[in-house]
Each structure stands twice: as C-alpha cells, then as structure tokens.
Design a protein around this motif. Structure first.
Motif, PDB file in Angstrom:
ATOM      1  N   ASP A  60      34.803  16.201  23.040  1.00  0.00           N
ATOM      2  CA  ASP A  60      34.669  17.078  21.875  1.00  0.00           C
ATOM      3  C   ASP A  60      33.571  16.519  20.980  1.00  0.00           C
ATOM      4  OD1 ASP A  60      35.217  19.000  19.845  1.00  0.00           O
ATOM      5  OD2 ASP A  60      36.540  17.579  18.847  1.00  0.00           O
ATOM      6  N   PRO A  61      32.566  17.329  20.655  1.00  0.00           N
ATOM      7  CA  PRO A  61      31.459  16.830  19.830  1.00  0.00           C
ATOM      8  C   PRO A  61      31.902  16.262  18.483  1.00  0.00           C
ATOM      9  CG  PRO A  61      30.907  18.973  20.749  1.00  0.00           C
ATOM     10  CD  PRO A  61      32.347  18.713  21.084  1.00  0.00           C
ATOM     11  N   LYS A  62      32.940  16.840  17.891  1.00  0.00           N
ATOM     12  CA  LYS A  62      33.410  16.326  16.599  1.00  0.00           C
ATOM     13  C   LYS A  62      34.032  14.942  16.750  1.00  0.00           C
ATOM     14  CE  LYS A  62      34.078  20.801  14.438  1.00  0.00           C
ATOM     15  NZ  LYS A  62      35.029  21.753  13.875  1.00  0.00           N
ATOM     16  N   LEU A  63      34.813  14.745  17.806  1.00  0.00           N
ATOM     17  CA  LEU A  63      35.391  13.423  18.061  1.00  0.00           C
ATOM     18  C   LEU A  63      34.302  12.410  18.366  1.00  0.00           C
ATOM     19  CD1 LEU A  63      38.595  13.901  20.262  1.00  0.00           C
ATOM     20  CD2 LEU A  63      38.439  12.971  17.957  1.00  0.00           C
ATOM     21  N   THR A  64      33.321  12.835  19.161  1.00  0.00           N
ATOM     22  CA  THR A  64      32.210  11.943  19.492  1.00  0.00           C
ATOM     23  C   THR A  64      31.468  11.535  18.235  1.00  0.00           C
ATOM     24  OG1 THR A  64      31.979  12.945  21.680  1.00  0.00           O
ATOM     25  CG2 THR A  64      30.074  11.740  20.822  1.00  0.00           C
ATOM     26  N   GLN A  65      31.198  12.484  17.358  1.00  0.00           N
ATOM     27  CA  GLN A  65      30.505  12.183  16.109  1.00  0.00           C
ATOM     28  C   GLN A  65      31.315  11.235  15.242  1.00  0.00           C
ATOM     29  OE1 GLN A  65      27.350  13.033  15.446  1.00  0.00           O
ATOM     30  NE2 GLN A  65      27.554  11.655  13.726  1.00  0.00           N
ATOM     31  N   ARG A  66      32.617  11.442  15.198  1.00  0.00           N
ATOM     32  CA  ARG A  66      33.481  10.562  14.404  1.00  0.00           C
ATOM     33  C   ARG A  66      33.450   9.133  14.963  1.00  0.00           C
ATOM     34  NH1 ARG A  66      39.889  11.452  13.174  1.00  0.00           N
ATOM     35  NH2 ARG A  66      40.209   9.435  12.185  1.00  0.00           N
ATOM     36  N   PHE A  67      33.541   9.020  16.294  1.00  0.00           N
ATOM     37  CA  PHE A  67      33.471   7.702  16.926  1.00  0.00           C
ATOM     38  C   PHE A  67      32.144   7.016  16.604  1.00  0.00           C
ATOM     39  CE2 PHE A  67      31.637   5.684  20.826  1.00  0.00           C
ATOM     40  CZ  PHE A  67      32.212   4.438  20.645  1.00  0.00           C
ATOM     41  N   LEU A  68      31.041   7.734  16.801  1.00  0.00           N
ATOM     42  CA  LEU A  68      29.725   7.134  16.543  1.00  0.00           C
ATOM     43  C   LEU A  68      29.573   6.741  15.083  1.00  0.00           C
ATOM     44  CD1 LEU A  68      27.489   9.423  18.769  1.00  0.00           C
ATOM     45  CD2 LEU A  68      28.135   7.029  19.191  1.00  0.00           C
ATOM     46  N   SER A  69      30.095   7.545  14.196  1.00  0.00           N
ATOM     47  CA  SER A  69      30.033   7.226  12.776  1.00  0.00           C
ATOM     48  C   SER A  69      30.814   5.951  12.485  1.00  0.00           C
ATOM     49  CB  SER A  69      30.587   8.393  11.956  1.00  0.00           C
ATOM     50  OG  SER A  69      30.622   8.062  10.595  1.00  0.00           O
ATOM     51  N   GLU A  70      32.030   5.861  13.026  1.00  0.00           N
ATOM     52  CA  GLU A  70      32.856   4.681  12.782  1.00  0.00           C
ATOM     53  C   GLU A  70      32.234   3.416  13.367  1.00  0.00           C
ATOM     54  OE1 GLU A  70      37.035   4.869  13.626  1.00  0.00           O
ATOM     55  OE2 GLU A  70      37.219   6.863  12.728  1.00  0.00           O
ATOM     56  N   ASN A  72      29.089   2.862  14.027  1.00  0.00           N
ATOM     57  CA  ASN A  72      27.841   2.532  13.345  1.00  0.00           C
ATOM     58  C   ASN A  72      28.059   1.980  11.944  1.00  0.00           C
ATOM     59  OD1 ASN A  72      25.786   3.112  15.269  1.00  0.00           O
ATOM     60  ND2 ASN A  72      26.218   5.283  14.989  1.00  0.00           N
ATOM     61  N   LYS A  73      29.132   2.379  11.292  1.00  0.00           N
ATOM     62  CA  LYS A  73      29.389   1.933   9.922  1.00  0.00           C
ATOM     63  C   LYS A  73      30.271   0.692   9.848  1.00  0.00           C
ATOM     64  CE  LYS A  73      28.901   6.546   7.991  1.00  0.00           C
ATOM     65  NZ  LYS A  73      29.592   7.671   7.341  1.00  0.00           N
ATOM     66  N   ALA A  74      30.814   0.278  10.983  1.00  0.00           N
ATOM     67  CA  ALA A  74      31.729  -0.864  10.988  1.00  0.00           C
ATOM     68  C   ALA A  74      30.970  -2.161  10.707  1.00  0.00           C
ATOM     69  CB  ALA A  74      32.431  -0.969  12.337  1.00  0.00           C
ATOM     70  N   PRO A  75      31.529  -3.005   9.837  1.00  0.00           N
ATOM     71  CA  PRO A  75      30.930  -4.326   9.648  1.00  0.00           C
ATOM     72  C   PRO A  75      31.059  -5.130  10.951  1.00  0.00           C
ATOM     73  CG  PRO A  75      32.933  -4.093   8.325  1.00  0.00           C
ATOM     74  CD  PRO A  75      32.704  -2.790   9.019  1.00  0.00           C
ATOM     75  N   ALA A  76      30.211  -6.119  11.116  1.00  0.00           N
ATOM     76  CA  ALA A  76      30.139  -6.883  12.369  1.00  0.00           C
ATOM     77  C   ALA A  76      31.505  -7.390  12.826  1.00  0.00           C
ATOM     78  CB  ALA A  76      29.158  -8.036  12.222  1.00  0.00           C
ATOM     79  N   HIS A  77      32.314  -7.874  11.916  1.00  0.00           N
ATOM     80  CA  HIS A  77      33.603  -8.440  12.314  1.00  0.00           C
ATOM     81  C   HIS A  77      34.624  -7.386  12.734  1.00  0.00           C
ATOM     82  CE1 HIS A  77      34.379  -7.467   8.078  1.00  0.00           C
ATOM     83  NE2 HIS A  77      35.667  -7.458   8.392  1.00  0.00           N
ATOM     84  N   ARG A  78      34.331  -6.094  12.537  1.00  0.00           N
ATOM     85  CA  ARG A  78      35.257  -5.013  12.899  1.00  0.00           C
ATOM     86  C   ARG A  78      34.772  -4.181  14.097  1.00  0.00           C
ATOM     87  NH1 ARG A  78      39.500  -3.181  11.816  1.00  0.00           N
ATOM     88  NH2 ARG A  78      38.904  -1.070  11.323  1.00  0.00           N
ATOM     89  N   ILE A  79      33.578  -4.434  14.582  1.00  0.00           N
ATOM     90  CA  ILE A  79      33.021  -3.601  15.654  1.00  0.00           C
ATOM     91  C   ILE A  79      33.920  -3.608  16.892  1.00  0.00           C
ATOM     92  CG2 ILE A  79      31.117  -3.387  17.310  1.00  0.00           C
ATOM     93  CD1 ILE A  79      29.224  -4.055  15.021  1.00  0.00           C
ATOM     94  N   LEU A  80      34.381  -4.765  17.321  1.00  0.00           N
ATOM     95  CA  LEU A  80      35.229  -4.820  18.513  1.00  0.00           C
ATOM     96  C   LEU A  80      36.556  -4.098  18.312  1.00  0.00           C
ATOM     97  CD1 LEU A  80      34.596  -8.410  19.877  1.00  0.00           C
ATOM     98  CD2 LEU A  80      33.789  -6.240  20.799  1.00  0.00           C
ATOM     99  N   THR A  81      37.100  -4.169  17.112  1.00  0.00           N
ATOM    100  CA  THR A  81      38.352  -3.473  16.818  1.00  0.00           C
ATOM    101  C   THR A  81      38.149  -1.959  16.890  1.00  0.00           C
ATOM    102  OG1 THR A  81      39.033  -5.288  15.387  1.00  0.00           O
ATOM    103  CG2 THR A  81      40.185  -3.195  15.104  1.00  0.00           C
ATOM    104  N   VAL A  82      37.072  -1.484  16.288  1.00  0.00           N
ATOM    105  CA  VAL A  82      36.764  -0.046  16.317  1.00  0.00           C
ATOM    106  C   VAL A  82      36.499   0.401  17.752  1.00  0.00           C
ATOM    107  CG1 VAL A  82      35.105   1.712  15.568  1.00  0.00           C
ATOM    108  CG2 VAL A  82      35.908  -0.013  13.948  1.00  0.00           C
ATOM    109  N   PHE A  83      35.727  -0.399  18.488  1.00  0.00           N
ATOM    110  CA  PHE A  83      35.428  -0.067  19.884  1.00  0.00           C
ATOM    111  C   PHE A  83      36.714   0.016  20.702  1.00  0.00           C
ATOM    112  CE2 PHE A  83      34.425  -0.969  24.257  1.00  0.00           C
ATOM    113  CZ  PHE A  83      33.303  -0.194  24.501  1.00  0.00           C
ATOM    114  N   ALA A  84      37.594  -0.974  20.544  1.00  0.00           N
ATOM    115  CA  ALA A  84      38.850  -0.998  21.301  1.00  0.00           C
ATOM    116  C   ALA A  84      39.723   0.208  20.970  1.00  0.00           C
ATOM    117  CB  ALA A  84      39.601  -2.294  21.026  1.00  0.00           C
ATOM    118  N   LYS A  85      39.759   0.583  19.693  1.00  0.00           N
ATOM    119  CA  LYS A  85      40.545   1.752  19.266  1.00  0.00           C
ATOM    120  C   LYS A  85      40.048   3.006  19.974  1.00  0.00           C
ATOM    121  CE  LYS A  85      40.128   4.660  15.442  1.00  0.00           C
ATOM    122  NZ  LYS A  85      39.935   4.886  14.012  1.00  0.00           N
TER     123      LYS A  85
END
Length: 92
Positions: A16-26, A28-41
C-alpha cells in the motif's frame, strides 16, 4: 530460506503506497539510535502482511492476473464502516 529484509523488500511487501510512505517517513526521521528499532518494527509488519496472504493469490496479483473469480470486493463496505466510525467519534 527467504530473502533478507531490506528497505526495498519492506516497501514491496507493504502493498500500500500510504503504508510505504509512512514506513519511509519513520525510517528517515528516526534518530540513529532508533533506526534498528523502527526497521525491526516495519520488517515485522511486512512479514505479517506477507504471511496473511496465500502465496498463490500474491503470485497471481504480481503477474497482474485475477487470483480467482469468487473474490468479493469489500472496499465500499469498509469505507462506509470507517465513515460511520468517524461520524460517531465526531470527526468531519
């Protein structure tokens, strides 16, 4: 064994393009120490979405074919239910 999860694979699996956009936004905006957590989610979300669909249906859709003749499109029913929920919660 399936392919490793990548940003590209997650985007493709969300479907879904909206879900994809939300994922990419999250991501891209995640601080370095949270990137792996966001990716795993999001990898977990994408994995669950992949598991929710029959492989034959997904393969047919990717080929641009109708997966079967007896599918019922519930889009209108879902949109009406969402609109009703929004009205009952006072949303415009």
């Amino acid at each position: 064994m399936s392919e490793p999860w990548t940003i590209e694979r997650i985007c493709g699996s969300l479907g879904d393009p909206k879900l994809t956009q939300r994922f990419l936004s999250e991501i891209n905006k995640a601080p370095a120490h949270r990137i792996l957590t966001v990716f795993a989610k999001w990898a977990r979300i994408a994995k669950n979405l992949e598991a929710a669909f029959d492989e034959d249906v997904v393969a047919a859709a990717r080929r641009g074919e109708a997966p079967c003749d007896d599918l019922v499109d519930g889009t209108e029913r879902l949109e009406q239910a969402a609109a009703q929920r929004n009205r009952s919660h006072g949303a415009a």
